[in-house]
Design an enzyme around this catalytic site. Structure first.
Site, PDB file in Angstrom:
ATOM      1  N   ALA A  10      65.047 -22.076 -93.193  1.00  0.00           N
ATOM      2  CA  ALA A  10      64.269 -21.797 -94.527  1.00  0.00           C
ATOM      3  C   ALA A  10      63.396 -23.098 -94.913  1.00  0.00           C
ATOM      4  O   ALA A  10      63.350 -23.161 -95.950  1.00  0.00           O
ATOM      5  CB  ALA A  10      65.320 -21.322 -95.237  1.00  0.00           C
ATOM      6  N   GLY A  11      63.092 -23.895 -93.957  1.00  0.00           N
ATOM      7  CA  GLY A  11      62.128 -24.720 -94.027  1.00  0.00           C
ATOM      8  C   GLY A  11      60.767 -24.206 -94.297  1.00  0.00           C
ATOM      9  O   GLY A  11      60.552 -22.982 -94.237  1.00  0.00           O
ATOM     10  N   GLY A  12      59.542 -24.968 -94.133  1.00  0.00           N
ATOM     11  CA  GLY A  12      58.202 -24.368 -94.001  1.00  0.00           C
ATOM     12  C   GLY A  12      58.078 -23.422 -92.749  1.00  0.00           C
ATOM     13  O   GLY A  12      57.338 -22.342 -93.395  1.00  0.00           O
ATOM     14  N   ALA A  13      58.314 -23.707 -91.917  1.00  0.00           N
ATOM     15  CA  ALA A  13      58.084 -22.848 -90.538  1.00  0.00           C
ATOM     16  C   ALA A  13      58.866 -21.417 -91.023  1.00  0.00           C
ATOM     17  O   ALA A  13      58.354 -20.497 -90.549  1.00  0.00           O
ATOM     18  CB  ALA A  13      58.462 -23.355 -89.414  1.00  0.00           C
ATOM     19  N   ASP A 214      70.472 -27.810 -84.211  1.00  0.00           N
ATOM     20  CA  ASP A 214      71.263 -26.453 -83.908  1.00  0.00           C
ATOM     21  C   ASP A 214      70.655 -25.513 -83.277  1.00  0.00           C
ATOM     22  O   ASP A 214      71.220 -24.687 -82.261  1.00  0.00           O
ATOM     23  CB  ASP A 214      72.019 -26.021 -85.408  1.00  0.00           C
ATOM     24  N   HIS A 235      58.675 -43.222 -86.896  1.00  0.00           N
ATOM     25  CA  HIS A 235      57.541 -43.329 -88.040  1.00  0.00           C
ATOM     26  C   HIS A 235      57.597 -44.884 -88.239  1.00  0.00           C
ATOM     27  O   HIS A 235      58.606 -45.681 -88.287  1.00  0.00           O
ATOM     28  CB  HIS A 235      58.075 -42.649 -89.194  1.00  0.00           C
ATOM     29  N   ARG A 272      50.794 -43.291 -84.464  1.00  0.00           N
ATOM     30  CA  ARG A 272      52.217 -43.679 -84.802  1.00  0.00           C
ATOM     31  C   ARG A 272      52.839 -44.707 -83.662  1.00  0.00           C
ATOM     32  O   ARG A 272      53.593 -45.646 -84.175  1.00  0.00           O
ATOM     33  CB  ARG A 272      52.886 -42.834 -85.229  1.00  0.00           C
ATOM     34  N   HIS A 332      61.820 -40.122 -86.397  1.00  0.00           N
ATOM     35  CA  HIS A 332      61.076 -39.204 -87.450  1.00  0.00           C
ATOM     36  C   HIS A 332      60.737 -37.779 -87.108  1.00  0.00           C
ATOM     37  O   HIS A 332      61.082 -36.970 -87.819  1.00  0.00           O
ATOM     38  CB  HIS A 332      59.969 -39.825 -87.821  1.00  0.00           C
ATOM     39  N   ARG A 367      52.856 -37.204 -81.962  1.00  0.00           N
ATOM     40  CA  ARG A 367      52.112 -36.199 -82.824  1.00  0.00           C
ATOM     41  C   ARG A 367      51.181 -36.957 -83.753  1.00  0.00           C
ATOM     42  O   ARG A 367      51.502 -38.085 -84.187  1.00  0.00           O
ATOM     43  CB  ARG A 367      53.334 -35.520 -83.665  1.00  0.00           C
TER      44      ARG A 367
END
Length: 535
Positions: A10-13, A214, A235, A272, A332, A367
């Site tokens: 239930a994060g952003g994605a 998980d 990071h 990064r 990160h 990334r």
């Protein structure tokens, strides 16, 4: 169950996927082991990339080229082009649902420049971008009356075979953290959106305690493929003592990186991996490293970087307006994950994935800053739409192979494990060993030594049983299950890192310091631990 889509995470994605599956007519259930507002998305502070105008010569093509360059030859160009082309639509959609972006004096969405970008294209909301996106999405999910099952821990993905022998997904098995009961939830399709696995590095990660991979582990056990697991982004600016993230927005705004002698030793806006290596080398020389934003001025810092000030004061007892912020690199973001195709589908029919747990091949070996929030919106929407379409056409009748009793017996067996080895101590050791041997710089002997330790830990799991035998709210049991998953993923990272005998992006081999075109391909790992390469 026809037309039912389960979203795990239930994060952003996960929330983007849930909203889009719902809008496309599916019955949607969101499952999360914590609560939505605790998701890792809230730590994506710097912004979401999108070319909204041609200012400063920026263009979608330039966004594509910046992303490909950062990826060090490993990104899929068509996937990158799709993501960058969809970026303005993604930001417009977020704006339309109420994300409170910072604004310019003429009321346009404000944008800042992040590392590796040609021009300012990261749309931001102060330095709380991910948090404000997450809270807005959560509000929209609640308004849509989409069911959310909190405090459910994913045990396994349930699958069966059709007449032709092809595997298809049919639901999930969960452990209800509150009651301790096993739950079986059937579905026509499942979207995994459980985030990354960088908590393998334990105290040397910027991620929350929940980022234990998980969903990636469950997908691998179910027979899905994972790819590029060796690529873990460090990071550059985590707080020295706590590994709490200090956003790239601080460097994007003009912050400097200094060593103990007060010298700037690297271009702060390089990708990064390059900045992290430079800091790593300074620390190896015995230098302390710092982020300096004092010259930006009190007014700017308090307006644009309020969270960084709070974090530095709270966790390092320094005031960034007047003092240097002590920093170090920390694990990160995980570029690798569940292998998906151009429709966000895995190798198992009906199983989709989006967000950090998925590998859409848009990040490659490293990334680009500002692309993580973009990826979760673009591919979260795609996964939601396609999972709903699949569910609508799903017509198979399920005859469950594994039911509640099977998983109850598994949990009971774990509770019978002896408790002669403290797995919490092993988890701490795992994090330290990974940071040392599977960190910014790697070499064969140390990687193989670490793999041997992981294999020994895995063999000793029956001696690491939980001391708490209770049923309700047994966090000891949940943490054991997370540790078990992290060992599985640690092995996947090591097998991939040992086999990639070159240096590329976030994977730097001291014994193979140059890139090798032989390895300009994606590392594929299957459930049988076989490593192969694909273009």
């Amino acid at each position: 169950m026809k037309n039912r889509v389960i979203v795990v995470g239930a994060g952003g994605a996960g929330l983007v996927a849930a909203l889009n599956a719902h809008e496309n007519g599916a019955e949607v259930v969101v499952i999360t082991k914590e609560y939505p507002t605790r998701s890792q998305t809230c730590m994506a502070q710097g912004g979401i990339n999108a070319v909204l105008s041609g200012d400063e010569g920026d263009s979608v093509e330039m966004h594509v080229q910046n992303t490909l360059k950062s990826a060090n030859g490993l990104a899929n160009e068509s996937a990158v082009r799709y993501m960058c082309k969809e970026a303005p639509k993604a930001v417009a959609w977020l704006d339309s649902i109420g994300v409170p972006f910072s604004r310019t004096p003429n009321s346009k969405i404000a944008q800042r420049k992040l590392g590796g970008a040609y021009a300012p294209r990261a749309c931001y909301a102060q330095d709380y971008t991910g948090l404000k996106i997450l809270h807005t999405l959560y509000d929209r999910v609640l308004a849509a009356q989409i069911e959310i099952l909190n405090e459910r821990y994913l045990l396994e993905l349930l699958s069966e075979f059709d007449e032709s022998g092809k595997k298809y997904i049919c639901g999930v098995s969960l452990l209800n953290k509150r009651s301790g009961e096993i739950e079986i939830h059937e579905a026509s399709s499942v979207i995994i959106a459980t985030g990354g696995y960088s908590r393998v590095y334990n105290n040397y990660s910027t991620n929350s305690l929940s980022s234990t991979g998980d969903g990636v582990a469950a997908a691998l056990r179910a027979g899905a493929r994972v790819s590029d697991m060796e690529f873990v982004q460090f990071h550059p600016t985590a707080l020295k003592n706590s590994s709490i993230l200090i956003s790239e927005s601080a460097r994007g705004a003009g912050g400097h990186l200094l060593n103990s002698r007060g010298e700037r030793f690297v271009n702060e806006l390089l990708p990064r991996d390059e900045v992290s290596k430079a800091i790593h080398d300074e620390i190896a020389k015995g230098e302390d490293t710092y982020l300096d934003i004092r010259h930006l001025g009190t007014e700017f810092i308090e307006k644009e970087l309020p969270q960084e000030v709070k974090l530095a004061k709270l966790y390092e007892n320094v005031d960034p307006v007047h003092e240097l912020i002590p920093i170090k690199p920390a694990a990160h973001y995980t570029m690798g994950g569940i292998e998906v195709d151009a429709s966000s589908s895995t190798s198992i029919a009906g199983l989709f994935a989006a967000g950090e747990c998925a590998n859409h091949r848009v990040h490659g070996a490293n990334r680009l800053g500002g692309n993580s929030l973009l990826e979760l919106v673009v591919f979260g929407r795609q996964a939601g739409v396609n999972a709903a379409k699949y569910a609508k056409n799903f017509s198979k009748e399920r005859t469950p192979v594994k039911e509640k009793k099977f998983f109850e017996d598994e949990i009971a067996e774990i509770k019978r494990f002896t408790n002669e080895i403290n797995f919490y101590e092993k988890q701490l050791y795992l994090g330290e060993l990974f940071y040392k041997n599977v960190g910014i710089k790697r070499e064969k002997e140390a990687l193989q030594e670490t793999l041997k330790v992981i294999e020994e830990m895995r063999d000793d799991l029956p001696k690491m049983g939980v001391g708490d035998k209770t049923k309700e709210y047994n966090t000891n049991l949940i943490e054991f299950l997370e540790f078990k998953n992290m060992l599985m993923l640690a092995e996947a990272v090591l097998l991939s890192a040992i086999n990639r005998q070159e240096s590329r992006g976030a994977h730097f081999r001291i014994d193979f310091p140059e890139a090798d075109e032989t390895y300009r391909a994606h590392t594929i790992l299957d459930a049988d631990k076989r490593v192969s390469y694909e273009n």
